[in-house]
Motif scaffolding. Structure first.
Motif, mmCIF file in Angstrom:
data_model
loop_
_atom_site.group_PDB
_atom_site.id
_atom_site.type_symbol
_atom_site.label_atom_id
_atom_site.label_comp_id
_atom_site.label_asym_id
_atom_site.label_seq_id
_atom_site.Cartn_x
_atom_site.Cartn_y
_atom_site.Cartn_z
ATOM 1 N N UNK A 255 0.882 -1.141 0.061
ATOM 2 C CA UNK A 255 0.064 0.149 0.046
ATOM 3 C C UNK A 255 0.801 1.308 -0.069
ATOM 4 N N UNK A 256 1.943 1.068 0.615
ATOM 5 C CA UNK A 256 2.931 2.381 0.567
ATOM 6 C C UNK A 256 3.465 2.630 -0.597
ATOM 7 N N UNK A 257 3.893 1.534 -1.466
ATOM 8 C CA UNK A 257 4.523 1.666 -2.618
ATOM 9 C C UNK A 257 3.412 2.061 -3.686
ATOM 10 N N UNK A 258 2.105 1.368 -3.611
ATOM 11 C CA UNK A 258 1.270 1.540 -5.031
ATOM 12 C C UNK A 258 0.030 2.075 -4.593
ATOM 13 N N UNK A 259 -0.290 2.736 -3.302
ATOM 14 C CA UNK A 259 -1.606 3.248 -3.174
ATOM 15 C C UNK A 259 -2.618 2.133 -3.453
ATOM 16 N N UNK A 260 -2.302 1.050 -3.346
ATOM 17 C CA UNK A 260 -3.541 -0.166 -3.246
ATOM 18 C C UNK A 260 -3.538 -0.947 -2.199
ATOM 19 N N UNK A 261 -4.561 -1.039 -1.573
ATOM 20 C CA UNK A 261 -4.939 -1.783 -0.235
ATOM 21 C C UNK A 261 -5.474 -2.665 -0.434
ATOM 22 N N UNK A 262 -4.925 -3.977 -0.635
ATOM 23 C CA UNK A 262 -5.671 -5.428 -0.722
ATOM 24 C C UNK A 262 -5.303 -6.238 0.566
ATOM 25 N N UNK A 263 -6.402 -6.584 1.408
ATOM 26 C CA UNK A 263 -6.056 -7.469 2.594
ATOM 27 C C UNK A 263 -5.522 -8.933 2.114
ATOM 28 N N UNK A 264 -4.573 -9.359 2.839
ATOM 29 C CA UNK A 264 -4.124 -10.688 2.505
ATOM 30 C C UNK A 264 -5.076 -11.836 2.370
ATOM 31 N N UNK A 265 -6.138 -11.715 2.870
ATOM 32 C CA UNK A 265 -7.080 -12.911 2.811
ATOM 33 C C UNK A 265 -8.172 -12.903 1.924
ATOM 34 N N UNK A 266 -8.047 -11.579 0.922
ATOM 35 C CA UNK A 266 -8.846 -11.676 -0.214
ATOM 36 C C UNK A 266 -8.405 -12.527 -1.406
ATOM 37 N N UNK A 267 -9.483 -13.268 -1.925
ATOM 38 C CA UNK A 267 -9.204 -14.151 -2.915
ATOM 39 C C UNK A 267 -9.274 -13.593 -4.238
ATOM 40 N N UNK A 268 -8.314 -13.624 -5.215
ATOM 41 C CA UNK A 268 -8.469 -13.076 -6.240
ATOM 42 C C UNK A 268 -7.890 -13.903 -7.658
ATOM 43 N N UNK B 177 -11.441 -5.842 0.789
ATOM 44 C CA UNK B 177 -11.358 -6.234 1.992
ATOM 45 C C UNK B 177 -11.099 -7.745 2.117
ATOM 46 N N UNK B 178 -11.173 -7.994 3.340
ATOM 47 C CA UNK B 178 -10.584 -9.310 3.560
ATOM 48 C C UNK B 178 -11.237 -10.596 3.207
ATOM 49 N N UNK B 179 -12.616 -10.544 3.066
ATOM 50 C CA UNK B 179 -13.396 -11.609 2.599
ATOM 51 C C UNK B 179 -13.994 -11.303 1.400
ATOM 52 N N UNK B 180 -13.448 -10.479 0.394
ATOM 53 C CA UNK B 180 -13.689 -10.345 -0.966
ATOM 54 C C UNK B 180 -13.304 -11.411 -1.711
ATOM 55 N N UNK B 181 -14.005 -11.649 -2.773
ATOM 56 C CA UNK B 181 -13.616 -12.890 -3.902
ATOM 57 C C UNK B 181 -13.919 -12.167 -5.089
ATOM 58 N N UNK B 182 -12.793 -12.219 -5.946
ATOM 59 C CA UNK B 182 -12.739 -11.804 -7.372
ATOM 60 C C UNK B 182 -12.440 -12.881 -8.332
ATOM 61 N N UNK B 183 -13.219 -12.856 -9.335
ATOM 62 C CA UNK B 183 -13.207 -13.813 -10.311
ATOM 63 C C UNK B 183 -12.060 -13.802 -11.168
#
Length: 275
Positions: free
Chosen positions: A93-106, A121-127
């Motif tokens: 997040x500090x380098x890219x200004x993108x905040x993705x929780x490690x638990x998110x499934x992408x 967020x943490x419980x987000x799921x992305x196809x």
């Protein structure tokens, strides 16, 4: 039976035991970090006309850096690590200004255009084959543990500044217009616009596989105003055809305003004095 043969020689051969089907382990079915990142980089060339070569995609695209670090932190998160994945997410997040929780499934071939202000967020799921523009939030609406973030289907496109909140599902190939706030489930192959988001049109066929023509998204507010203006024009025309024509000597009725049209008698204005 020949004299030199015994009973055991005449018995039928025993069939070999059937082999159990070989099933791959879950780890073998999981794509490697390198293969996932490789797909993420190559999809940049497919969806961003400004990307000229792989060198640019690898080195100067913050979305690529963010998803590469997330896939590393997510792998550690799934193995039970907690602090180190969160620290990698913080650095990303500090380098890219993108905040993705490690638990998110992408899923694979995930593309973040511009990469500023993304929150997942943490419980987000992305196809698979999902595209997010800058300022998108996949957020929760509850402080309780459990599923509280949205699920995005395959080939979903989310416009800049859109917010998708709560444990809702966005169907495959759906499009979320810029700055929309989505709090209800979205069917597949539809377009959502507004605050709160409303389905305004079915999807359109695209020759290149992804419908990125955001300027062709319908405007429901503008359409409603146009319908109201048309209705007012029809009512005014109907009233003009049925109302009597005013004459200079006709009384104004209950109207206490002075007529300003030429030909009408107007009383002289009285100037007031201030004491």
């Amino acid at each position: 039976m020949r004299p030199d043969m015994d009973a055991t020689d005449t018995a039928l051969p025993t069939p070999a035991p059937a082999m159990a089907p070989v099933t791959a382990s879950p780890r073998a079915l999981t794509p490697s970090w390198w293969s996932l990142v490789h797909g993420d980089v190559h999809c940049v060339l497919d969806r961003d006309p400004a990307a000229r070569n792989l060198l640019e995609a690898w080195t100067i695209y913050p979305g690529v850096h963010a998803i590469a670090l997330h896939r590393l932190s997510h792998a550690l998160w799934m193995r039970g690590w907690r602090y180190l994945p969160r620290w990698i997410s913080f650095v990303s997040r500090w380098l890219t200004h993108v905040d993705i929780h490690p638990g998110a499934q992408i899923g694979p071939r995930f593309f973040i255009d511009h990469g500023a202000g993304i929150v997942i967020g943490e419980t987000a799921v992305v196809g698979d084959d999902v595209t997010l523009y800058h300022g998108v939030t996949l957020g929760g609406t509850s402080w309780r543990a459990g599923k509280r973030h949205p699920t995005l289907g395959n080939q979903v496109v989310v416009g800049a500044g859109a917010k998708i909140l709560g444990p809702i599902t966005v169907g495959d190939r759906a499009r979320i217009a810029a700055n929309s706030v989505v709090i209800d489930a979205v069917p597949a192959d539809t377009t959502v616009v507004g605050i709160p988001g409303r389905v305004v049109a079915p999807s359109r066929r695209s020759t290149h596989g992804f419908d990125l023509d955001h300027h062709l998204i319908p405007d429901p507010v503008g359409k409603a105003i146009a319908c109201l203006l048309d209705r007012v024009a029809q009512l005014e025309l109907a009233q003009t055809n049925t109302a009597p024509v005013a004459t200079p000597d006709a009384p104004c009725g209950a109207c206490d305003d002075h007529c300003t049209e030429s030909g009408f008698k107007r009383p002289l204005l009285q100037t007031s004095t201030v004491e």
